[in-house]
Design a protein around this motif. Sequence first.
Motif, PDB file in Angstrom:
ATOM      1  N   UNK A   1      17.843 -10.079  30.800  1.00  0.00           N
ATOM      2  CA  UNK A   1      18.498  -8.842  30.364  1.00  0.00           C
ATOM      3  C   UNK A   1      19.714  -8.477  31.208  1.00  0.00           C
ATOM      4  N   UNK A   2      19.826  -9.068  32.401  1.00  0.00           N
ATOM      5  CA  UNK A   2      20.958  -8.778  33.269  1.00  0.00           C
ATOM      6  C   UNK A   2      22.075  -9.799  33.160  1.00  0.00           C
ATOM      7  N   UNK A   3      22.109 -10.556  32.055  1.00  0.00           N
ATOM      8  CA  UNK A   3      23.103 -11.625  31.914  1.00  0.00           C
ATOM      9  C   UNK A   3      24.528 -11.103  32.043  1.00  0.00           C
ATOM     10  N   UNK A   4      24.849 -10.016  31.364  1.00  0.00           N
ATOM     11  CA  UNK A   4      26.227  -9.521  31.389  1.00  0.00           C
ATOM     12  C   UNK A   4      26.618  -9.046  32.775  1.00  0.00           C
ATOM     13  N   UNK A   5      25.691  -8.416  33.487  1.00  0.00           N
ATOM     14  CA  UNK A   5      25.971  -8.000  34.863  1.00  0.00           C
ATOM     15  C   UNK A   5      26.276  -9.219  35.725  1.00  0.00           C
ATOM     16  N   UNK A   6      25.474 -10.283  35.575  1.00  0.00           N
ATOM     17  CA  UNK A   6      25.702 -11.501  36.344  1.00  0.00           C
ATOM     18  C   UNK A   6      27.043 -12.141  36.037  1.00  0.00           C
ATOM     19  N   UNK A   7      27.409 -12.183  34.763  1.00  0.00           N
ATOM     20  CA  UNK A   7      28.693 -12.768  34.364  1.00  0.00           C
ATOM     21  C   UNK A   7      29.849 -11.960  34.947  1.00  0.00           C
ATOM     22  N   UNK A   8      29.762 -10.629  34.843  1.00  0.00           N
ATOM     23  CA  UNK A   8      30.816  -9.769  35.386  1.00  0.00           C
ATOM     24  C   UNK A   8      30.999  -9.994  36.878  1.00  0.00           C
TER      25      UNK A   8
END
Length: 512
Positions: A444-451
């Motif tokens: 669920x934290x994929x976008x945070x990790x990418x950013x």
Amino acid sequence: MAAAILLPLAVALLAVFLLAYKPFRHRLLYKLPPGPRPLPIVGNLYDVKPLLVRCFTDWSRIYGPIFSVYRGSHLSVVVNTAALAKEVLKDNDHLLADRNRTPQINKFSKGGKDLIWADYGPHYVKVRKLCTLELFSAKRIDGLRPIREDEVTAMVESIYKDSLKPEKKGEEVVVREYLGMMAFLHITRLSFGKRFVDSDGVYDAQGEELKWILNNSIKLGMRKSWSEFIPWLRFLFKDEEEALQEHDSRGGRFTKLILEEHAAARRKTGSTKNHFVDALLTLRKDYDLGEDTIIGLLWDMISAGMDTTTITVEWAVAELIRNPRVLRKVQQELDGVVGRDRLMTEADIPNLPYLRCVAKECFRLHPPTPLMLPHKASADVKIGGYDVPKGTTVSVNAWAIARDPAIWKEPLEFRPERFEEEDVDMKGTDFRLVPFGSGRRLCPGAQLGINLVTSMIGHLVHHFDWSVKGGVEGMDMMEQPGTVTYMRTPLRAVPVARLPEHLYRRIAVGNV
């Protein structure tokens, strides 16, 4: 007379043993994927090499794209192509969404009361909904952006100051030390709402305890013993059990103290912050969260947010040094969009397509969790035409998929342009690139990790030129054994500032 009795008894005992011996029973009842022949009791433990992902990739060339391996008597199935990954992560996702928890993981996760190690069911659905709608919502991620930019600029400032010291000027720095500190400070502020380190890099008492817990977790994770795979040997490893118990106790005490501090502050001020511990306390009743689940979720954030960020960015810097053409091209993009008179921010990322391709190429070639986290079959299922019995662990070899010449042109080359030629999603819909998983177990934290990874790479190459002494031929590009793939030898590189001095200052913010 005695022989007439003993012979049938011996035959009966042998039959019972064979039926009880799981590999024999599996071969008798199921059409399993091929694989190395298991030995009694230990299975294939003698055959498995420490660098598991390379071992399994080599085996896929011998036994085929799907194969079986026994760790002790426990059956694992490994898939090594994008088509088979789709069968696991999409077509049969509902039957393969459970987790295989070792005794160590079972203890740390309180029997799967967290998110990462929970089996698929009502608890998992509830906690995942909490993470998706609350903890990692677009609004909260954006609200926590000042903390990310604070810590990224603090990392840049630290590298810059060290590079100016007389004894370090023109010398290599250990890149991982700065990345690791940044990841530690970022994720602990997001999770616990505290920095634990002063402006001089000195840990407070709680920070020292947290550092011990995290370092000890790494030591325990690297200490693989056969008792993990052969349960009845556990009585021989009492020291390990005691070490696990101490670690669990200290981690629990630390987290409960943090929770008590935040609960007291909320009672006193009536206000809440954006970080995860306050969010979980606020939402506790709405989602019926027990203390074990709150503690488990906080440690999930720590474990998922530290290693993966450090690993990915270290590999990225190494690849950029080995590929100066790519380094120059991404710096030219940054200079054109951001310029050399201000800092890059996350708001610039949508206007930096080549930088995004660089980050994506690093996630492809160096997935931080190369075998992904293990899925477990909740029922008998078929994959690739083979039977996978209930209870089997199923692993997706993302590392092998990234190196498959059938789906990637020149797969071993670090070439971000491939993502300019074809837009490949890396959040679970394209099974050629699944660094964050897919389906019910998508991170669920994929976008945070990418950013965060994209921002860190951007700052490091915007602020500095990078090189290594002795030439790139001497760089060690081998992985370290483990669930996550750090570089075997920490990257040492020379940073040379390329922007005005005033752009190397930390942009400090308080808790938000």
